[in-house]
Structures are given as C-alpha cells and as structure tokens.
Motif scaffolding. Structure first.
Motif, PDB file in Angstrom:
ATOM      1  N   PHE A 198     -10.204  52.516  13.603  1.00 14.82           N
ATOM      2  CA  PHE A 198      -9.541  51.328  13.069  1.00 14.82           C
ATOM      3  C   PHE A 198     -10.574  50.215  12.958  1.00 14.82           C
ATOM      4  CE2 PHE A 198      -6.826  47.456  13.821  1.00 14.82           C
ATOM      5  CZ  PHE A 198      -6.274  47.454  12.551  1.00 14.82           C
ATOM      6  N   THR A 199     -11.218  50.150  11.790  1.00 10.25           N
ATOM      7  CA  THR A 199     -12.241  49.142  11.512  1.00 10.25           C
ATOM      8  C   THR A 199     -12.376  49.014  10.005  1.00 10.25           C
ATOM      9  OG1 THR A 199     -14.543  48.461  11.917  1.00 10.25           O
ATOM     10  CG2 THR A 199     -14.170  50.795  11.516  1.00 10.25           C
ATOM     11  N   TYR A 200     -13.186  48.051   9.567  1.00 10.36           N
ATOM     12  CA  TYR A 200     -13.530  47.963   8.149  1.00 10.36           C
ATOM     13  C   TYR A 200     -14.544  49.062   7.833  1.00 10.36           C
ATOM     14  CZ  TYR A 200     -15.121  46.018   3.738  1.00 10.36           C
ATOM     15  OH  TYR A 200     -15.453  45.844   2.420  1.00 10.36           O
ATOM     16  N   GLY A 218     -21.113  32.762   0.728  1.00 11.13           N
ATOM     17  CA  GLY A 218     -20.788  33.505  -0.497  1.00 11.13           C
ATOM     18  C   GLY A 218     -20.863  34.984  -0.179  1.00 11.13           C
ATOM     19  N   GLU A 219     -22.057  35.535  -0.229  1.00 10.70           N
ATOM     20  CA  GLU A 219     -22.404  36.807   0.393  1.00 10.70           C
ATOM     21  C   GLU A 219     -23.490  36.467   1.391  1.00 10.70           C
ATOM     22  OE1 GLU A 219     -21.266  39.930  -0.119  1.00 10.70           O
ATOM     23  OE2 GLU A 219     -20.362  39.928  -2.130  1.00 10.70           O
ATOM     24  N   GLY A 220     -23.543  37.189   2.496  1.00 14.21           N
ATOM     25  CA  GLY A 220     -24.614  36.914   3.457  1.00 14.21           C
ATOM     26  C   GLY A 220     -24.333  37.576   4.781  1.00 14.21           C
ATOM     27  N   GLY A 221     -25.351  37.639   5.611  1.00 11.19           N
ATOM     28  CA  GLY A 221     -25.188  38.241   6.935  1.00 11.19           C
ATOM     29  C   GLY A 221     -26.301  37.805   7.868  1.00 11.19           C
ATOM     30  N   ASN A 268     -26.036  40.501   3.203  1.00 11.61           N
ATOM     31  CA  ASN A 268     -24.598  40.618   3.489  1.00 11.61           C
ATOM     32  C   ASN A 268     -24.400  41.329   4.825  1.00 11.61           C
ATOM     33  OD1 ASN A 268     -24.296  43.592   2.990  1.00 11.61           O
ATOM     34  ND2 ASN A 268     -24.860  43.004   0.904  1.00 11.61           N
ATOM     35  N   GLY A 269     -23.155  41.427   5.237  1.00 11.66           N
ATOM     36  CA  GLY A 269     -22.851  41.991   6.554  1.00 11.66           C
ATOM     37  C   GLY A 269     -23.014  43.498   6.621  1.00 11.66           C
ATOM     38  N   THR A 270     -22.925  44.158   5.478  1.00 16.12           N
ATOM     39  CA  THR A 270     -23.089  45.610   5.453  1.00 16.12           C
ATOM     40  C   THR A 270     -24.556  45.983   5.639  1.00 16.12           C
ATOM     41  OG1 THR A 270     -21.193  45.759   3.977  1.00 16.12           O
ATOM     42  CG2 THR A 270     -22.627  47.688   4.095  1.00 16.12           C
ATOM     43  N   PHE A 296     -21.101  36.830   6.243  1.00 14.18           N
ATOM     44  CA  PHE A 296     -20.715  35.516   5.709  1.00 14.18           C
ATOM     45  C   PHE A 296     -20.117  35.655   4.315  1.00 14.18           C
ATOM     46  CE2 PHE A 296     -24.722  34.679   8.252  1.00 14.18           C
ATOM     47  CZ  PHE A 296     -24.045  34.349   9.417  1.00 14.18           C
ATOM     48  N   PHE A 297     -19.351  36.729   4.108  1.00  9.79           N
ATOM     49  CA  PHE A 297     -18.606  36.904   2.865  1.00  9.79           C
ATOM     50  C   PHE A 297     -17.652  35.708   2.696  1.00  9.79           C
ATOM     51  CE2 PHE A 297     -15.029  38.884   0.461  1.00  9.79           C
ATOM     52  CZ  PHE A 297     -15.733  39.142  -0.699  1.00  9.79           C
ATOM     53  N   GLY A 298     -17.160  35.517   1.472  1.00 15.25           N
ATOM     54  CA  GLY A 298     -16.366  34.332   1.153  1.00 15.25           C
ATOM     55  C   GLY A 298     -15.118  34.135   1.995  1.00 15.25           C
TER      56      GLY A 298
END
Ligand SMILES: *Cc1c(COP(=O)(O)O)cnc(C)c1O
Length: 366
Positions: free
Chosen positions: A81-83, A188-191, A56-58, A179-181
């Motif tokens: 200011f970010t996720y 699906g989940e991915g990075g 995932n991206g994290t 590459f979250f949904g």
C-alpha cells in the motif's frame, strides 16, 4: 457552484520575486544561487546535515537506491500500500520488491510484517510515510539495526511529519522527498535526497550529474544520470520553505475541522496515533463499509467536490504483481478517500464538503 479541487498549490510569499530574479539574471538552468540556498534551507528545516536537490521525487528514490548500491539479487521490503514510484524504482535498480502489509489504524507499514519478510537476500527496508503520518520509526530503526539492513525513507508525503519530534527522513540511511504540484511544498516538479553518510551524499551528487570526475573535465568514470533540479524550481522551493510553517498549520486546522464535522458517521478520519506529528498531506476518510466508497465519491463529484481514492495495492498491479494476500492493504485501499486538503481551502468550502458527506449517509442509511 465552483468545483473544489482535491489539491492546489499555494503560491504565495517571495515566489514571484525569486523566480523573476532567475529570469532577469539568466540563471534558469541547473546552476545558480537558489539551488544551494534551497538545499541548505531544506536541510535546516528537517534537521539533516545536507540535502541534494533533484528533478522529481521518483528519480530521488532511484538515485538514493543506486547510491546505496542496491541492485540485482537484492530484496527490498516495501509496503504494497504505497504510491507506485516506491515499487518502480526498486524494480529499476534490478532488485526485487518484497511486499508487506500495513496497519489498519495508521495506514503505515507493519513492522512485524517486515520482520517476518526478512530473508538472507534482504538488503533494505523502504519505509513510506503515507498521507502525512509517520511510520513507527522506533520499531523499524531497531529491526534494521538488528538485521543489518539499509533503511530508505520515502518521505514524498511526509514533509512536516515527525516521529517523537524528529522529522522523517533523518532516521534512515537515505531519504527522499517530492515537490510535485500537489505535495505539501512544491517546486512544480522536484525532489530532494538526504543521506546519513557523507560518502553516500557525495555519490548522490556525482550520480545525479553524469558522474563527472571531480578532477578531470568531461571525464566520466561511472554510469550516471542527469537528475538535476533547475534554479527556477529551487527559487520556488526556497519561497515555499519560507512559508512552510503556515502551510502546515493551515492543513492541520483543515484536518481538525473534518474530524469534528464528520464525527458520528459510519467512517473514520486518518488521525495521528502515538508520538507523532501528522502533517496531513492528504486529509483522508475510510468508510466502514467498502461498498459505500465509490457511491460516496460519485455523490461528491455531483456536488462539484473532487476526491481521490486510496492507492490500490502494488501487489495487484500487472507489471509488479505478486501472489500474496495482504488483508489490511487490500481492505484499506477499497475504503479510503482523500478529501480536498490544500492550504487555501476555506471554512465555507470545508463545511460544504462535510455537508455533502453527511447528506450522502442520511439518504443511504434511512
Ligand atoms: C509523489 C510520490 C512520489 C514521487 O514523486 P514525484 O515527484 O511525483 O516523482 C514517490 N513516493 C510517494 C509516496 C509519493 O507520494
């Protein structure tokens, strides 16, 4: 009336064909031909020499920071200011996030604020390309060079985003994608992780797969992780890359229709500023007066239209709080709304959304 969601993935093209190939051949885990095919296609798409896929991206961000050797005692400059994943992964390495303000027009990190935040402990700058607009990569690349700082690009929201024609993720020492949904392309989940240096890339590949020795079986000589992507995820990703241009074109057209239909209202859209390709991961509006933001979202919810508020600034969150005042980040985050932004949104739906926004202001302003 059917609910219009803020996002839904577009699962067309060869997706079923490729996923079924995983099932019929039995390659469903993190080995299989789609892994390297997706990595290669992704690297080619963004113009990077190599890419390595992750879960995932994290974890992509954590892996990239770890591969650069960032850790205890280091400071990493990041926009507040970010996720939250941008900040959490800095904390997970043991380093300290140093929050800086953003720019009102682009919503991206302020390069001058980065310069002002540099101390002898600064190791890296994390540039986050938010909502599909790039950061000012000339200014940020220059200041990193001047001060000998590592540059990390969080491109989770920047697939298809370019600065002066160059895809984001190819400016920094490392870069990551999600590459979250609800991201522009999904697994699906991915990075994905990119690295400028072949050594850092090798380090990422080892660290994501238990640090196993390349020459001795089941011998592990560094503390590492299992951050691997599966072949099924990669199969989905390859099918998404194949249709990426049409997804991006569709999202751009949606942003254009919002901009036209909402002109003249007491709000602004998140338009491209400067020599950029805005990929419009999320089509966003900022109301002029922050007190109207939540009532507008409530009105849209009543009209069966799902929206999202902008991210609250990280420096105000309990686990990563910092005693700083960042006026632009604080103002932006209370005024912003992400509108439905998925490629399958029809023109009838976008008309319904813009009609509901317009009727809100008519009722309130008269
Ligand atoms: C989505 C996102 C991430 C994390 O990605 P996941 O795949 O959800 O773990 C990181 N940074 C930003 C800016 C994001 O939008």
């Amino acid at each position: 009336m059917a609910i219009i969601p803020v996002y839904e993935p577009y699962l067309g093209g060869n997706i079923s064909l490729y996923v079924n190939e995983c099932l019929t051949t039995g390659w469903i885990s993190s080995r299989g031909a789609f892994i390297s095919r997706f990595e290669k296609a992704f690297a080619e798409y963004v113009g990077a020499p190599q890419a390595t896929s992750v879960a995932n991206g994290t974890v992509a961000l954590h892996l990239a920071l770890d591969a650069l050797g960032i850790g205890i005692g280091d400071e990493v400059i990041v926009p507040s200011f970010t996720y939250i994943a941008s900040v959490n992964t800095i904390l997970q390495t043991g380093a300290t996030p140093i929050y800086v303000d953003s720019l009102e027009d682009t919503l991206q990190v302020d390069p001058q604020a980065i310069r002002n935040a540099i101390t002898p402990r600064t190791r890296a700058v994390m540039a986050v390309h938010l909502y599909g607009h790039p950061c000012d990569m000339d200014a940020i690349s220059t200041l990193c060079r001047d001060h000998d700082l590592l540059l990390v690009e969080d491109c989770a929201e920047g697939f298809g985003t370019r600065w002066k024609g160059q895809h984001v993720g190819t400016f920094g020492d490392v870069a990551t994608f999600s590459f979250f949904g609800n991201k522009t392309i999904t697994t699906g989940e991915g990075g994905m992780v990119l690295a400028r240096s072949a050594d850092v890339m090798d380090k990422c590949r080892r660290l994501k797969s238990q640090g196993v020795s390349p020459t001795r079986e089941y011998w592990h000589d560094i503390l590492a992780y299992n951050y691997r992507m599966t072949n099924i995820q990669a199969a989905i990703g390859l099918a998404q890359i194949e249709i990426a241009d049409s997804l991006l074109a569709r999202k751009k057209a949606i942003a254009q229709s919002y901009k036209q239909a909402l002109a003249g209202l007491p709000l602004r859209t998140h338009d491209p500023v400067g020599p950029v390709d805005h990929s419009f991961w999320m089509c966003s509006i900022l109301v002029d007066d922050h007190v109207q933001r939540d009532p507008l979202r409530k009105h849209l919810a009543e009209c069966q239209i799902e929206t999202r508020p902008f991210f609250p600034p990280a420096h105000l969150m309990p686990h990563c709080r910092a005693n700083v005042t960042l006026p632009a980040a604080e103002s932006i985050s209370t005024r912003g709304i992400n509108l439905p932004s998925y490629p399958g949104l029809t023109s009838e739906q976008s008309e319904r959304i813009c009609g509901s926004i317009t009727s809100f202001f008519r009722q309130n302003l008269i």
